[in-house]
Write a protein that holds these residues in place. Structure first.
Motif, short mmCIF file in Angstrom:
data_model
loop_
_atom_site.label_atom_id
_atom_site.label_comp_id
_atom_site.label_asym_id
_atom_site.label_seq_id
_atom_site.Cartn_x
_atom_site.Cartn_y
_atom_site.Cartn_z
N TYR A 1 18.90 -5.75 0.77
CA TYR A 1 18.04 -5.17 1.18
C TYR A 1 17.10 -5.56 0.07
N LYS A 2 15.62 -5.10 0.25
CA LYS A 2 14.88 -5.84 -0.83
C LYS A 2 14.08 -4.41 -0.98
N THR A 3 13.15 -3.86 -1.93
CA THR A 3 12.07 -3.70 -1.92
C THR A 3 11.02 -3.92 -1.82
N ARG A 4 9.95 -3.67 -0.88
CA ARG A 4 8.73 -3.70 -0.84
C ARG A 4 7.50 -3.13 -0.40
N ILE A 5 6.20 -3.39 -0.76
CA ILE A 5 5.49 -2.36 -0.77
C ILE A 5 4.33 -2.54 0.82
N LEU A 6 5.05 -1.54 1.15
CA LEU A 6 4.46 -1.19 3.17
C LEU A 6 2.82 -0.42 2.75
N GLY A 7 2.05 -1.09 3.62
CA GLY A 7 0.90 -0.28 3.09
C GLY A 7 -0.54 -1.08 2.83
N LEU B 1 -5.03 12.49 7.19
CA LEU B 1 -5.72 11.02 7.27
C LEU B 1 -4.50 10.71 6.34
N GLY B 2 -4.07 9.10 7.04
CA GLY B 2 -3.55 8.63 7.02
C GLY B 2 -3.58 6.71 6.93
N VAL B 3 -2.53 6.32 6.86
CA VAL B 3 -2.06 4.57 7.26
C VAL B 3 -0.69 4.59 7.91
N ALA B 4 -1.05 3.29 9.01
CA ALA B 4 0.16 3.22 9.51
C ALA B 4 0.57 2.02 9.07
N MET B 5 2.01 1.68 9.62
CA MET B 5 2.93 0.34 8.43
C MET B 5 3.48 -0.07 9.81
N SER B 6 4.27 -0.82 9.44
CA SER B 6 5.27 -1.00 10.22
C SER B 6 6.42 -2.03 9.62
N ALA B 7 7.72 -1.44 9.87
CA ALA B 7 9.03 -2.49 9.39
C ALA B 7 10.28 -2.85 10.68
#
Length: 276
Positions: A119-125, A146-152
């Motif tokens: 696994y790898k630590t990532r920043i999403l968003g 209020l928010g932000v959509a992300m995808s993995a």
């Protein structure tokens, strides 16, 4: 020169005023745990898909202004950890007792998180930091989200929620964190197993806030949405973030309201361990 984007053009839509109730009625009630007979705090109450909704206070009490044209509609009452309840508005108005009972959901055993071998630590968003143009919570309306959509592509274990802050006008911020799976087209489903609130005094708010959520065991895959929800009256003020003009945010003005997209994205991101 800084510019505050009155963002959520939703803010330009007229808001109900308690001082002008012509053609409208104030509906009150109290949310109670059916099993314990205790009040349930910060419950979402509203008409599904419409801009009429609110959040109960920390004693389960709520007050909602309903237009006469909606008096035959149904209130949807929802809270993490409880089954959804439905109650007719006209029935509630005419009831001698204004209590709405919520039934606790059956408790599932927590899943044991087994991290992948690789696994790898990532920043999403969104990680924008430029404070020249700001966007964020421009309305002090209970249930405003209020928010932000992300995808993995593969499973992602969320470690931290990161907020880049441009300006805070509240003495203290108090929000509920929500994580949903799904898309705007197919709908969002909240995957939180218990409510998670964070409270931070203004004196401790710096350019960046990192919220450790490892204990929540939040694992997502595919499309998901991370939001902040205004659930407690904080008085006058606002909370603003740097924005990205290359992204968009997701918002709804009230509890149970319709999700909409905004033309720019607030600087909200997550730190996650993502399966390789």
């Amino acid at each position: 020169m800084k510019m505050k984007l009155e963002f959520l053009l939703l803010g330009l839509i007229s808001i109900f005023s308690f001082s002008n109730i012509s053609g409208q009625k104030i509906v009150t009630g109290k949310i109670i745990n059916r099993e314990t007979n205790e009040p349930v705090e910060y419950v979402n109450i509203g008409i599904q898909g419409k801009e009429t909704g609110t959040v109960s206070d920390n004693q389960g009490n709520f007050q909602l202004l309903i237009a006469d044209k909606n008096l035959n509609d149904t209130l949807t009452v929802s809270c993490i950890g409880f089954n959804i309840a439905k109650v007719g508005i006209s029935k509630l108005i005419n009831a001698d007792h204004k209590n709405i009972l919520l039934t606790e959901k059956a408790i599932d055993l927590k899943e044991i998180l087994v991290k992948p071998k690789k696994y790898k630590t990532r920043i999403l968003g969104i990680t924008a930091k430029n404070k020249k143009i700001l966007g964020g919570f421009t309305e002090n309306k209970l249930g405003y989200e209020l928010g932000v959509a992300m995808s993995a592509k593969n499973s992602a274990y969320i470690r931290k929620i990161n907020l880049n802050i441009a300006s805070c006008e509240y003495d203290t911020v108090f929000y509920r964190l929500n994580v949903y799976e799904g898309t705007l087209k197919h709908g969002f489903e909240n995957i939180m197993r218990e409510p998670f609130y964070f409270k931070i005094p203004k004196s401790q708010i710096k350019d960046k806030i990192s919220i450790d959520v490892q204990k929540l065991n939040l694992v997502v895959r595919g499309n998901f949405l991370v939001t902040l929800e205004y659930v407690k009256d904080l008085g006058k003020g606002g909370l603003y973030f740097p924005i990205s003009v290359f992204n968009k945010s997701y918002a709804r003005k009230t509890s149970q309201g319709e999700w909409k997209t905004t033309p720019v994205g607030i600087s909200l991101n997550i730190e996650a361990d993502v399966e390789q």
